[in-house]
Write a protein that holds these residues in place. Structure first.
Motif, PDB file in Angstrom:
ATOM      1  N   SER A 147       0.783  -1.106   0.140  1.00 30.23           N
ATOM      2  CA  SER A 147      -0.152   0.063   0.159  1.00 30.23           C
ATOM      3  C   SER A 147       0.852   1.221   0.151  1.00 30.23           C
ATOM      4  CB  SER A 147      -0.834  -0.394   1.084  1.00 30.23           C
ATOM      5  OG  SER A 147      -2.034   0.500   1.897  1.00 30.23           O
ATOM      6  N   SER A 148       1.172   1.786  -0.446  1.00 31.37           N
ATOM      7  CA  SER A 148       1.318   3.582  -0.895  1.00 31.37           C
ATOM      8  C   SER A 148       1.870   4.374  -0.006  1.00 31.37           C
ATOM      9  CB  SER A 148       1.451   3.934  -2.024  1.00 31.37           C
ATOM     10  OG  SER A 148      -0.003   4.797  -2.116  1.00 31.37           O
ATOM     11  N   ASN A 149       0.343   4.583   1.044  1.00 28.27           N
ATOM     12  CA  ASN A 149       0.480   5.431   1.878  1.00 28.27           C
ATOM     13  C   ASN A 149       0.319   5.015   3.270  1.00 28.27           C
ATOM     14  OD1 ASN A 149      -0.880   6.914   3.477  1.00 28.27           O
ATOM     15  ND2 ASN A 149      -3.144   7.370   2.607  1.00 28.27           N
ATOM     16  N   PRO A 150       1.516   5.247   3.995  1.00 28.65           N
ATOM     17  CA  PRO A 150       1.756   4.584   5.209  1.00 28.65           C
ATOM     18  C   PRO A 150       0.537   4.434   6.177  1.00 28.65           C
ATOM     19  CG  PRO A 150       3.728   6.506   4.800  1.00 28.65           C
ATOM     20  CD  PRO A 150       2.127   7.002   3.494  1.00 28.65           C
ATOM     21  N   ASP A 151      -0.167   4.927   6.152  1.00 32.89           N
ATOM     22  CA  ASP A 151      -1.728   5.098   6.569  1.00 32.89           C
ATOM     23  C   ASP A 151      -2.741   4.342   7.066  1.00 32.89           C
ATOM     24  OD1 ASP A 151      -0.522   7.280   8.336  1.00 32.89           O
ATOM     25  OD2 ASP A 151      -1.491   9.370   7.615  1.00 32.89           O
ATOM     26  N   THR A 152      -2.321   3.430   5.465  1.00 37.70           N
ATOM     27  CA  THR A 152      -2.899   2.239   5.346  1.00 37.70           C
ATOM     28  C   THR A 152      -2.490   0.806   4.889  1.00 37.70           C
ATOM     29  OG1 THR A 152      -3.184   2.147   2.842  1.00 37.70           O
ATOM     30  CG2 THR A 152      -4.376   3.909   4.050  1.00 37.70           C
ATOM     31  N   MET A 201     -10.837   4.731   9.292  1.00 37.79           N
ATOM     32  CA  MET A 201     -11.077   3.374   9.798  1.00 37.79           C
ATOM     33  C   MET A 201     -11.070   2.108   9.171  1.00 37.79           C
ATOM     34  SD  MET A 201      -9.053   4.108  12.599  1.00 37.79           S
ATOM     35  CE  MET A 201      -9.294   2.770  13.365  1.00 37.79           C
ATOM     36  N   GLU A 202     -11.609   2.403   7.261  1.00 42.16           N
ATOM     37  CA  GLU A 202     -12.213   1.209   6.436  1.00 42.16           C
ATOM     38  C   GLU A 202     -11.766  -0.335   6.132  1.00 42.16           C
ATOM     39  OE1 GLU A 202     -14.795   1.457   2.563  1.00 42.16           O
ATOM     40  OE2 GLU A 202     -13.671   2.422   2.997  1.00 42.16           O
ATOM     41  N   SER A 203     -11.494  -1.155   5.974  1.00 43.05           N
ATOM     42  CA  SER A 203     -11.443  -1.873   5.602  1.00 43.05           C
ATOM     43  C   SER A 203     -12.368  -3.032   4.809  1.00 43.05           C
ATOM     44  CB  SER A 203     -10.715  -2.869   6.616  1.00 43.05           C
ATOM     45  OG  SER A 203     -11.689  -3.601   7.046  1.00 43.05           O
ATOM     46  N   ILE A 204     -11.278  -2.947   3.319  1.00 42.42           N
ATOM     47  CA  ILE A 204     -11.820  -3.447   2.361  1.00 42.42           C
ATOM     48  C   ILE A 204     -11.609  -5.081   1.479  1.00 42.42           C
ATOM     49  CG2 ILE A 204     -13.648  -1.657   1.183  1.00 42.42           C
ATOM     50  CD1 ILE A 204     -10.873  -0.976  -0.952  1.00 42.42           C
ATOM     51  N   TRP A 205     -12.301  -5.523   1.357  1.00 45.09           N
ATOM     52  CA  TRP A 205     -11.616  -7.240   0.699  1.00 45.09           C
ATOM     53  C   TRP A 205     -12.402  -6.850  -0.282  1.00 45.09           C
ATOM     54  CZ3 TRP A 205      -9.529 -10.782   3.223  1.00 45.09           C
ATOM     55  CH2 TRP A 205      -9.365 -10.601   4.510  1.00 45.09           C
ATOM     56  N   ILE A 206     -10.623  -7.023  -1.769  1.00 45.58           N
ATOM     57  CA  ILE A 206     -10.696  -6.844  -3.063  1.00 45.58           C
ATOM     58  C   ILE A 206     -10.352  -7.912  -3.805  1.00 45.58           C
ATOM     59  CG2 ILE A 206      -8.883  -5.642  -5.290  1.00 45.58           C
ATOM     60  CD1 ILE A 206      -8.536  -3.986  -3.352  1.00 45.58           C
ATOM     61  N   LYS A 229      -7.551 -12.789  -2.212  1.00 45.19           N
ATOM     62  CA  LYS A 229      -8.336 -11.886  -1.824  1.00 45.19           C
ATOM     63  C   LYS A 229      -7.352 -11.191  -1.498  1.00 45.19           C
ATOM     64  CE  LYS A 229     -12.077 -13.151  -1.724  1.00 45.19           C
ATOM     65  NZ  LYS A 229     -13.603 -12.570  -2.522  1.00 45.19           N
ATOM     66  N   VAL A 230      -7.354  -9.615  -1.097  1.00 43.46           N
ATOM     67  CA  VAL A 230      -6.951  -8.723  -0.658  1.00 43.46           C
ATOM     68  C   VAL A 230      -6.939  -7.772   0.705  1.00 43.46           C
ATOM     69  CG1 VAL A 230      -4.731  -6.605  -1.266  1.00 43.46           C
ATOM     70  CG2 VAL A 230      -4.920  -8.788  -2.300  1.00 43.46           C
ATOM     71  N   CYS A 231      -7.028  -7.621   1.752  1.00 43.90           N
ATOM     72  CA  CYS A 231      -7.521  -6.479   2.270  1.00 43.90           C
ATOM     73  C   CYS A 231      -7.053  -5.300   2.883  1.00 43.90           C
ATOM     74  CB  CYS A 231      -7.910  -7.440   3.708  1.00 43.90           C
ATOM     75  SG  CYS A 231      -8.592  -6.232   4.907  1.00 43.90           S
ATOM     76  N   VAL A 232      -6.981  -3.955   2.735  1.00 43.45           N
ATOM     77  CA  VAL A 232      -6.349  -3.001   2.847  1.00 43.45           C
ATOM     78  C   VAL A 232      -7.742  -2.142   3.747  1.00 43.45           C
ATOM     79  CG1 VAL A 232      -6.193  -0.204   1.466  1.00 43.45           C
ATOM     80  CG2 VAL A 232      -6.684  -2.820   0.535  1.00 43.45           C
ATOM     81  N   VAL A 233      -6.787  -1.702   4.891  1.00 38.67           N
ATOM     82  CA  VAL A 233      -7.239  -1.216   6.221  1.00 38.67           C
ATOM     83  C   VAL A 233      -6.820   0.680   6.115  1.00 38.67           C
ATOM     84  CG1 VAL A 233      -7.115  -0.859   8.305  1.00 38.67           C
ATOM     85  CG2 VAL A 233      -7.191  -3.553   6.938  1.00 38.67           C
ATOM     86  N   ASN A 234      -7.534   1.381   6.029  1.00 38.57           N
ATOM     87  CA  ASN A 234      -7.325   2.853   6.938  1.00 38.57           C
ATOM     88  C   ASN A 234      -6.926   2.356   8.204  1.00 38.57           C
ATOM     89  OD1 ASN A 234      -7.264   5.395   7.092  1.00 38.57           O
ATOM     90  ND2 ASN A 234      -8.975   5.800   6.055  1.00 38.57           N
ATOM     91  N   ASN A 235      -5.828   3.066   8.900  1.00 32.96           N
ATOM     92  CA  ASN A 235      -5.763   3.399   9.773  1.00 32.96           C
ATOM     93  C   ASN A 235      -5.594   4.271  10.535  1.00 32.96           C
ATOM     94  OD1 ASN A 235      -4.213   0.290  10.600  1.00 32.96           O
ATOM     95  ND2 ASN A 235      -2.183   0.530   9.410  1.00 32.96           N
ATOM     96  N   ASP A 251       2.036  -9.449  -9.036  1.00 34.88           N
ATOM     97  CA  ASP A 251       2.725  -9.380 -10.480  1.00 34.88           C
ATOM     98  C   ASP A 251       2.236  -7.705 -10.911  1.00 34.88           C
ATOM     99  OD1 ASP A 251       0.215  -7.994 -10.330  1.00 34.88           O
ATOM    100  OD2 ASP A 251      -1.319  -9.713 -11.569  1.00 34.88           O
ATOM    101  N   GLY A 252       2.660  -6.910  -9.878  1.00 36.96           N
ATOM    102  CA  GLY A 252       3.493  -5.015 -10.435  1.00 36.96           C
ATOM    103  C   GLY A 252       1.807  -4.461 -11.007  1.00 36.96           C
ATOM    104  N   LYS A 253       0.887  -5.165 -10.704  1.00 35.62           N
ATOM    105  CA  LYS A 253       0.098  -4.274 -11.092  1.00 35.62           C
ATOM    106  C   LYS A 253      -0.778  -3.492 -10.140  1.00 35.62           C
ATOM    107  CE  LYS A 253      -2.053  -7.425 -14.609  1.00 35.62           C
ATOM    108  NZ  LYS A 253      -3.139  -8.784 -15.344  1.00 35.62           N
ATOM    109  N   THR A 254      -1.649  -2.616 -10.242  1.00 33.53           N
ATOM    110  CA  THR A 254      -2.024  -1.351  -9.336  1.00 33.53           C
ATOM    111  C   THR A 254      -3.722  -1.438  -9.314  1.00 33.53           C
ATOM    112  OG1 THR A 254      -1.137   0.579 -10.846  1.00 33.53           O
ATOM    113  CG2 THR A 254       0.249  -0.554  -9.255  1.00 33.53           C
ATOM    114  N   MET A 255      -4.056  -0.584  -8.493  1.00 27.63           N
ATOM    115  CA  MET A 255      -5.451  -0.034  -8.457  1.00 27.63           C
ATOM    116  C   MET A 255      -5.445   0.697  -7.026  1.00 27.63           C
ATOM    117  SD  MET A 255      -8.780  -2.209  -6.516  1.00 27.63           S
ATOM    118  CE  MET A 255      -8.611  -3.183  -7.746  1.00 27.63           C
ATOM    119  N   ASP A 256      -5.969   2.352  -7.868  1.00 29.58           N
ATOM    120  CA  ASP A 256      -6.609   3.128  -6.508  1.00 29.58           C
ATOM    121  C   ASP A 256      -7.175   3.086  -5.615  1.00 29.58           C
ATOM    122  OD1 ASP A 256      -3.960   4.784  -7.526  1.00 29.58           O
ATOM    123  OD2 ASP A 256      -5.148   5.484  -9.210  1.00 29.58           O
ATOM    124  N   ILE A 257      -7.215   3.027  -4.834  1.00 29.01           N
ATOM    125  CA  ILE A 257      -8.664   3.266  -3.605  1.00 29.01           C
ATOM    126  C   ILE A 257      -9.168   4.023  -2.607  1.00 29.01           C
ATOM    127  CG2 ILE A 257      -9.405   1.626  -1.731  1.00 29.01           C
ATOM    128  CD1 ILE A 257      -7.033  -0.338  -2.638  1.00 29.01           C
TER     129      ILE A 257
END
Length: 157
Positions: free
Chosen positions: A107-112, A152-157, A122-128, A141-147
């Motif tokens: 995750s590019s953002n240190p707060d996530t 405090m949200e967490s999402i499953w992708i 599956k991948v879980c992305v969390v906002n701390n 594989d190097g592919k990216t996704m902007d979220i």
């Protein structure tokens, strides 16, 4: 191994070498502004070919050193924060010589955070934080996704 020494003798009041920092390093790429070392340490000086990445009051707060086939990182202190967790993560990857592995399920953002479960696909992305955050998730594989994440949200992708 760490490439630093602490002045504890009778020469503590004498002139010390001028310690300059160069933050141009893999470990400090995500840092902006001042790094929080908590109480930190004083009178820490580099020895040999140690590279100083950050200083405070003439003392080395963050250094890197290589020895034989190994690498070491010295930190004067590191209280918990999202930024310090990212700094520690980068230090671990660098000291292991695996910098290229860090940006797999990243995750590019240190707060996530990005938690990967490859076997389940599956991948879980969390906002701390308690603020909305934007981040870019990098897959293995190097592919990216902007979220965009709500506080405090967490999402499953």
């Amino acid at each position: 191994m760490l490439g630093v020494e602490k002045e504890i003798g009778l020469t503590a009041s004498t002139n010390k070498p001028v310690v300059t920092a160069d933050r141009n390093h893999f470990i400090t790429e995500d840092t902006a502004g001042t790094i929080d070392y908590g109480e930190g340490m004083n009178m820490i000086y580099p020895i040999g070919g140690t590279k100083v990445l950050d200083t405070h009051n003439g003392s080395s707060n963050l250094t890197v050193n290589t020895y034989g086939k190994g690498r070491s990182v010295y930190l004067a202190g590191l209280p918990y924060s999202n930024e310090n967790a990212r700094l520690l993560l980068r230090a671990i990857y660098w000291s292991a010589g695996c910098e290229e592995e860090m940006k797999k399920y990243y995750s590019s953002n240190p707060d996530t955070e990005c938690h990967a479960f490859p076997e389940a696909g599956k991948v879980c992305v969390v906002n701390n934080t308690d603020k909305e955050q934007d981040t870019t998730v990098v897959y293995a594989d190097g592919k990216t996704m902007d979220i965009k994440l709500s506080p405090m949200e967490s999402i499953w992708i």
